[in-house]
Design a protein around this motif. Structure first.
Motif, PDB file in Angstrom:
ATOM      1  N   GLY A 256       0.798  -1.209   0.000  1.00 43.99           N
ATOM      2  CA  GLY A 256       0.000   0.000   0.000  1.00 43.99           C
ATOM      3  C   GLY A 256       0.833   1.263   0.000  1.00 43.99           C
ATOM      4  N   CYS A 257       0.120   2.395  -0.060  1.00 44.13           N
ATOM      5  CA  CYS A 257       0.737   3.715  -0.129  1.00 44.13           C
ATOM      6  C   CYS A 257       0.256   4.568   1.030  1.00 44.13           C
ATOM      7  CB  CYS A 257       0.390   4.385  -1.462  1.00 44.13           C
ATOM      8  SG  CYS A 257       0.810   3.383  -2.904  1.00 44.13           S
ATOM      9  N   HIS A 263      -2.795   6.180  -5.083  1.00 45.31           N
ATOM     10  CA  HIS A 263      -2.646   4.781  -5.472  1.00 45.31           C
ATOM     11  C   HIS A 263      -3.134   3.855  -4.364  1.00 45.31           C
ATOM     12  CE1 HIS A 263      -0.450   6.255  -8.883  1.00 45.31           C
ATOM     13  NE2 HIS A 263       0.419   6.858  -8.103  1.00 45.31           N
ATOM     14  N   ASN A 264      -3.767   2.747  -4.770  1.00 46.55           N
ATOM     15  CA  ASN A 264      -4.333   1.822  -3.795  1.00 46.55           C
ATOM     16  C   ASN A 264      -3.841   0.391  -3.947  1.00 46.55           C
ATOM     17  OD1 ASN A 264      -5.661   1.003  -6.110  1.00 46.55           O
ATOM     18  ND2 ASN A 264      -7.656   1.807  -5.503  1.00 46.55           N
ATOM     19  N   TYR A 266      -4.123  -1.397  -6.680  1.00 43.58           N
ATOM     20  CA  TYR A 266      -4.907  -2.083  -7.705  1.00 43.58           C
ATOM     21  C   TYR A 266      -4.530  -1.650  -9.123  1.00 43.58           C
ATOM     22  CZ  TYR A 266      -8.056  -3.027  -3.742  1.00 43.58           C
ATOM     23  OH  TYR A 266      -8.590  -3.417  -2.544  1.00 43.58           O
ATOM     24  N   GLU A 292     -13.505  -4.395  -1.320  1.00 47.25           N
ATOM     25  CA  GLU A 292     -13.498  -3.556  -2.520  1.00 47.25           C
ATOM     26  C   GLU A 292     -13.501  -4.359  -3.816  1.00 47.25           C
ATOM     27  OE1 GLU A 292     -10.976   0.046  -2.537  1.00 47.25           O
ATOM     28  OE2 GLU A 292     -10.275  -0.659  -0.585  1.00 47.25           O
ATOM     29  N   TYR A 422      -7.841   0.688 -12.953  1.00 51.76           N
ATOM     30  CA  TYR A 422      -7.379   1.633 -11.943  1.00 51.76           C
ATOM     31  C   TYR A 422      -6.087   2.303 -12.400  1.00 51.76           C
ATOM     32  CZ  TYR A 422     -10.583  -0.188  -8.330  1.00 51.76           C
ATOM     33  OH  TYR A 422     -11.684  -0.539  -7.600  1.00 51.76           O
TER      34      TYR A 422
END
Length: 435
Positions: A256-257, A263-264, A266, A292, A422
């Motif tokens: 993750g970020c 950004h996620n 994905y 999600e 995405y």
């Protein structure tokens, strides 16, 4: 003369504050004694209260810590003195900058750490920090690299000049910092072309390498039609990668970020070549159980299975974070099961247990057909414990598990990293990865 018992009082909570005030008031006279306590590996006093007193003393403390750091003879004592040395704050900025050229590598490394603790004030020392990217000691060079990354994007122009003009010893780590801070957009066309050329050189000898991310998500399709699979999934802009590079990207994206980053995780996936008859799509975008992505992944697997006969999706937490699987055949989902320890895992359950699940229950001494509402608590706990780590083995029972592939796994084609919808919308996160 400084009383040793007074220094030892720094390790006693109800005496610490009074002892610290007394020692700080003694000023430079106590520095040598405090540093000696830091170098004593048997000392019961933690380095933190000693460092706090030394910070209050000021310049004399820096000089004493510098001498102690340069002469420390064991790794343990170097760590204790080094921690204290690097925590003197922005008031020691100029002295940290001067220490970057000290002949002892460990002093240089701790001086870099000291600058990192100076916050925004450290920007004035960047011109002295950059040459250490080419330091002969790899630990010093790595510390300088990490410190520059933490400084943020404002160092990008300086590092771009190093890539263009040298010095040569600094260029390799300058490239790493640029990639970490700005991604491909921060690199010159020459650098991008060189990286792509290196990948092309490595690909002919590239062999399958097992996935090793902390959180492993993947889809699996029994076909070598990589292009058709990507078309069905809506993946675009495929770029050739080695297995090492693909796995490194998946692992980095899975962590993750920051909260302010768009950004996620994905934005892209790693699509393998055909592995023993299967193509795998690795990355958090393939998650069959997360809130999600679960319904979208169910839809995509249904569509893939209508075209290729089967399509699976899995999750396996490499740090004991559970398992999930989704199996679709001929356009219909026949099973979805999730065991991650989350409160609503059971709401994702679809279909009847798979033959593999039934066989595992028999191995555990449980009934192959079960009703969770009728099962004893002990049996339910045993089953949940078993399924918590089951995804990778279940995947292997069908064909290929990315955690179990290796150099001997039959492979045909080339790995790629491709953009998801995405990624098309938001781009991809910056990062430096191994090739």
């Amino acid at each position: 003369m400084v009383d040793t018992d007074l220094i030892r009082d720094l390790g006693v909570p109800d005496r610490r504050e009074a002892a610290a005030d007394t020692l700080a008031a003694l000023g430079p006279d106590t520095v040598e004694h405090l540093v000696r306590e830091l170098t004593d590996e048997e000392s019961p006093v933690d380095w933190r209260p000693i460092a706090s007193v030394l910070e209050r003393i000021g310049d004399a403390a820096f000089d004493g810590l510098l001498r102690g750091l340069a002469s420390a003879s064991t790794e343990s004592s170097r760590k204790r003195v080094g921690f204290a040395f690097s925590c003197l704050g922005a008031a020691a900025l100029d002295r940290y900058t001067a220490a970057l050229s000290h002949p002892v590598p460990h002093v240089r490394r701790m001086a870099i750490r000291g600058l990192q603790h100076c916050g925004d004030a450290a920007r004035s020392a960047i011109s002295a920090l950059v040459p250490l990217l080419g330091d002969h000691d790899p630990r010093v060079a790595r510390q300088a690299q990490d410190a520059l990354i933490l400084q943020g994007e404002y160092v990008i122009p300086l590092l771009q000049r190093i890539r263009e003009q040298g010095p040569g010893r600094q260029r390799a780590r300058a490239l790493t910092v640029l990639a970490e801070l700005g991604g491909e957009s921060a690199l010159s066309r020459v650098d991008v072309a060189a990286i792509e050329r290196l990948i092309r050189v490595k690909l002919p000898d590239d062999r399958p390498e097992g996935m090793w991310a902390c959180w492993n998500h993947w889809m699996a399709v029994p076909s070598g039609d990589q292009a058709g699979i990507m078309q069905t999934l809506g993946l675009v802009d495929p770029r050739p990668v080695t297995f090492a590079l693909g796995n490194d990207i998946v692992d980095a994206d899975g962590h993750g970020c920051g909260a302010d980053d768009p950004h996620n995780g994905y934005e892209r996936v790693f699509v393998t070549p055909e592995l023993d008859g299967w193509t795998l799509i690795l990355g958090a975008w393939s998650d069959p159980c997360g809130e999600e992505r679960s319904e979208e992944v169910l839809r995509l697997c249904t569509e893939l299975s209508a075209r290729y006969g089967q399509a699976h999706a899995y999750y396996y937490g490499g740090q004991g974070d559970g398992s999930a699987w989704l199996i679709a055949e001929q356009g219909t989902v026949i099973r979805r099961y999730c065991e991650t320890g989350e409160g609503e895992d059971e709401l994702l359950t679809l279909g009847e247990p798979l033959p593999y699940e039934r066989a595992r229950r028999v191995e555990l001494g449980l009934t192959p057909d079960w009703d969770p509402a009728q099962e004893s608590q002990d049996d339910e706990d045993e089953w949940r414990s078993a399924t918590h780590d089951m995804a990778a083995d279940l995947a292997r029972s069908y064909g290929v598990s990315p955690l179990h592939v290796g150099p001997d796994t039959p492979s045909r084609g080339t790995s790629v990293v491709a953009l998801t919808p995405y990624g098309v919308a938001h781009g991809v996160p910056a990062g430096a990865y191994r090739i």
